[in-house]
Scaffold this active site. Structure first.
Site, PDB file in Angstrom:
ATOM      1  N   LYS A   1       0.829  -1.214   0.000  1.00  0.00           N
ATOM      2  CA  LYS A   1       0.000   0.000   0.000  1.00  0.00           C
ATOM      3  C   LYS A   1       0.862   1.262   0.000  1.00  0.00           C
ATOM      4  O   LYS A   1       0.610   2.189  -0.764  1.00  0.00           O
ATOM      5  CB  LYS A   1      -0.944   0.012   1.225  1.00  0.00           C
ATOM      6  CG  LYS A   1      -1.930  -1.150   1.254  1.00  0.00           C
ATOM      7  CD  LYS A   1      -2.977  -0.984   2.357  1.00  0.00           C
ATOM      8  CE  LYS A   1      -2.419  -1.027   3.768  1.00  0.00           C
ATOM      9  NZ  LYS A   1      -1.816  -2.335   4.153  1.00  0.00           N
TER      10      LYS A   1
ATOM     11  N   ARG B   1     -10.140   0.338   8.496  1.00  0.00           N
ATOM     12  CA  ARG B   1      -9.640  -0.991   8.861  1.00  0.00           C
ATOM     13  C   ARG B   1     -10.740  -1.844   9.472  1.00  0.00           C
ATOM     14  O   ARG B   1     -10.510  -3.030   9.727  1.00  0.00           O
ATOM     15  CB  ARG B   1      -8.557  -0.876   9.935  1.00  0.00           C
ATOM     16  CG  ARG B   1      -7.199  -0.379   9.500  1.00  0.00           C
ATOM     17  CD  ARG B   1      -6.358  -1.451   8.838  1.00  0.00           C
ATOM     18  NE  ARG B   1      -5.042  -1.709   9.345  1.00  0.00           N
ATOM     19  CZ  ARG B   1      -3.949  -1.000   9.084  1.00  0.00           C
ATOM     20  NH1 ARG B   1      -3.998   0.074   8.357  1.00  0.00           N
ATOM     21  NH2 ARG B   1      -2.784  -1.374   9.562  1.00  0.00           N
TER      22      ARG B   1
ATOM     23  N   ARG C   1      11.365  -5.903   5.554  1.00  0.00           N
ATOM     24  CA  ARG C   1      11.124  -4.473   5.299  1.00  0.00           C
ATOM     25  C   ARG C   1      12.006  -3.584   6.166  1.00  0.00           C
ATOM     26  O   ARG C   1      12.167  -3.815   7.359  1.00  0.00           O
ATOM     27  CB  ARG C   1       9.649  -4.170   5.585  1.00  0.00           C
ATOM     28  CG  ARG C   1       9.286  -2.705   5.402  1.00  0.00           C
ATOM     29  CD  ARG C   1       7.827  -2.512   5.188  1.00  0.00           C
ATOM     30  NE  ARG C   1       7.023  -2.664   6.392  1.00  0.00           N
ATOM     31  CZ  ARG C   1       5.716  -2.487   6.436  1.00  0.00           C
ATOM     32  NH1 ARG C   1       5.055  -2.168   5.333  1.00  0.00           N
ATOM     33  NH2 ARG C   1       5.059  -2.653   7.553  1.00  0.00           N
TER      34      ARG C   1
ATOM     35  N   ARG D   1      10.584  -1.561  11.580  1.00  0.00           N
ATOM     36  CA  ARG D   1       9.476  -1.114  12.437  1.00  0.00           C
ATOM     37  C   ARG D   1       9.280  -2.072  13.603  1.00  0.00           C
ATOM     38  O   ARG D   1       9.464  -3.273  13.466  1.00  0.00           O
ATOM     39  CB  ARG D   1       8.182  -1.049  11.605  1.00  0.00           C
ATOM     40  CG  ARG D   1       8.058   0.229  10.826  1.00  0.00           C
ATOM     41  CD  ARG D   1       6.898   0.225   9.859  1.00  0.00           C
ATOM     42  NE  ARG D   1       5.650  -0.352  10.359  1.00  0.00           N
ATOM     43  CZ  ARG D   1       4.514  -0.337   9.662  1.00  0.00           C
ATOM     44  NH1 ARG D   1       4.466   0.208   8.461  1.00  0.00           N
ATOM     45  NH2 ARG D   1       3.426  -0.880  10.165  1.00  0.00           N
TER      46      ARG D   1
ATOM     47  N   ARG E   1      -0.893  -9.251  13.360  1.00  0.00           N
ATOM     48  CA  ARG E   1      -1.460  -8.255  12.429  1.00  0.00           C
ATOM     49  C   ARG E   1      -2.217  -8.939  11.295  1.00  0.00           C
ATOM     50  O   ARG E   1      -3.241  -8.445  10.827  1.00  0.00           O
ATOM     51  CB  ARG E   1      -0.352  -7.350  11.885  1.00  0.00           C
ATOM     52  CG  ARG E   1       0.178  -6.399  12.960  1.00  0.00           C
ATOM     53  CD  ARG E   1       1.506  -5.802  12.559  1.00  0.00           C
ATOM     54  NE  ARG E   1       1.397  -4.923  11.424  1.00  0.00           N
ATOM     55  CZ  ARG E   1       2.430  -4.622  10.613  1.00  0.00           C
ATOM     56  NH1 ARG E   1       3.621  -5.148  10.833  1.00  0.00           N
ATOM     57  NH2 ARG E   1       2.261  -3.796   9.607  1.00  0.00           N
TER      58      ARG E   1
HETATM   59  P1  AMP Z   1       0.132   0.422   8.931  1.00  0.00           P
HETATM   60  O1  AMP Z   1       1.278   1.367   8.820  1.00  0.00           O
HETATM   61  O2  AMP Z   1      -1.025   0.814   8.054  1.00  0.00           O
HETATM   62  O3  AMP Z   1       0.546  -1.021   8.716  1.00  0.00           O
HETATM   63  O4  AMP Z   1      -0.415   0.528  10.436  1.00  0.00           O
HETATM   64  C1  AMP Z   1       0.407   0.180  11.516  1.00  0.00           C
HETATM   65  C2  AMP Z   1      -0.454   0.047  12.764  1.00  0.00           C
HETATM   66  O5  AMP Z   1      -1.090   1.290  13.061  1.00  0.00           O
HETATM   67  C3  AMP Z   1      -1.588  -0.964  12.680  1.00  0.00           C
HETATM   68  O6  AMP Z   1      -1.168  -2.288  12.956  1.00  0.00           O
HETATM   69  C4  AMP Z   1      -2.538  -0.425  13.753  1.00  0.00           C
HETATM   70  O7  AMP Z   1      -2.089  -0.735  15.053  1.00  0.00           O
HETATM   71  C5  AMP Z   1      -2.408   1.082  13.574  1.00  0.00           C
HETATM   72  N1  AMP Z   1      -3.372   1.603  12.569  1.00  0.00           N
HETATM   73  C6  AMP Z   1      -3.100   2.191  11.383  1.00  0.00           C
HETATM   74  N2  AMP Z   1      -4.213   2.561  10.756  1.00  0.00           N
HETATM   75  C7  AMP Z   1      -5.243   2.182  11.551  1.00  0.00           C
HETATM   76  C8  AMP Z   1      -6.662   2.254  11.446  1.00  0.00           C
HETATM   77  N3  AMP Z   1      -7.270   2.793  10.365  1.00  0.00           N
HETATM   78  N4  AMP Z   1      -7.390   1.756  12.473  1.00  0.00           N
HETATM   79  C9  AMP Z   1      -6.819   1.227  13.576  1.00  0.00           C
HETATM   80  N5  AMP Z   1      -5.494   1.106  13.730  1.00  0.00           N
HETATM   81  C10 AMP Z   1      -4.706   1.580  12.728  1.00  0.00           C
END
Ligand code: AMP
Length: 217
Positions: free
Chosen positions: A20, A94, A130, A164, A175
């Site tokens: 993404k 999400r 990553r 990360r 996740r």
């Molecule tokens: P990402 O960078 O999109 O993989 O997000 C990393 C983490 O941020 C996720 O595993 C969640 O803990 C939190 N997160 C990001 N976006 C959301 C969302 N829309 N709703 C809830 N948690 C989020």
């Protein structure tokens, strides 16, 4: 050629590691959209040590989602600041509650949802490999053979490349579970509304981007 789709709301869905972030960079340039990555926003808040950041980090480090009401209030403020403008949502919504909340806020605006599909085993391989630039957020993969020398990004700042906190095997597994349980249902949510395009996310970034452009027509 830059197409320019001002006012378009594009939602990029997909498992963690589906690509993404990589595709979002290309999409915002091609279609001139603002880019909101909720994950990036929360990581920035966590690094700054704000109250929101501390709270979010406790969920993120555990591989869980940050509660819907927190996320929806971030989105509400973002939409207020960018009224009528084209936005790419990356990592949001999400959950079905977030998707419902968003549709209430968009009041009839056209939404296109793009789901990037990759198999679970690829998620694990990609996320374990990553590395991210601490300065510009650019994403690298240690298995790609194009890692810059010295563990520093090619960007002007030469930022440190780091792993990360949530890209470690146990958290990746959680996740993925969360994705299948809480996020996958929104793919059918958008499909039922006739707003879903799916794209195979397995391939080189340029190849996947070509598929995306075709899917967007
Ligand atoms: P990402 O960078 O999109 O993989 O997000 C990393 C983490 O941020 C996720 O595993 C969640 O803990 C939190 N997160 C990001 N976006 C959301 C969302 N829309 N709703 C809830 N948690 C989020």
């Amino acid at each position: 050629m830059v197409k320019g789709r001002n006012g378009m709301i594009l939602i990029l869905l997909g498992a963690p590691g589906a690509g993404k972030g990589t595709q979002a960079e290309r999409l915002v340039e091609e279609y001139r959209l603002h880019h909101l990555s909720t994950g990036e926003l929360l990581r920035t808040a966590a690094a700054a040590g704000s109250n929101l950041g501390k709270l979010a980090k406790s969920y993120m480090d555990d591989g869980q989602l940050v509660p819907d009401d927190i996320i929806l209030s971030i989105i509400r403020s973002y939409l207020d600041e960018h009224q009528g403008e084209g936005i790419l949502f990356d990592g949001f919504p999400r959950t079905v509650a977030q998707a419902d909340g968003l549709s209430g806020m968009l009041a009839g605006r056209k939404v296109v949802t793009l789901a990037l599909e990759i198999p679970d085993r690829m998620v694990i391989d990609r996320l374990s490999a990553r590395r991210v630039c601490r300065s510009c957020g650019k994403v690298y993969n240690t298995a790609s053979g194009i890692m810059p020398h010295g563990g520093r990004c090619n960007c002007g700042d030469g930022g440190e490349l780091y792993q990360r906190d949530d890209d470690h095997p146990e958290t990746i597994r959680k996740r993925l579970e969360v994705f299948h349980k809480q996020t996958e249902p929104i793919i059918s949510y958008y499909r039922r509304r006739g707003a879903l395009r799916t794209v195979n996310g397995d391939g080189a970034p340029d190849e996947v981007f070509a598929r995306i452009k075709k899917a967007l027509g």
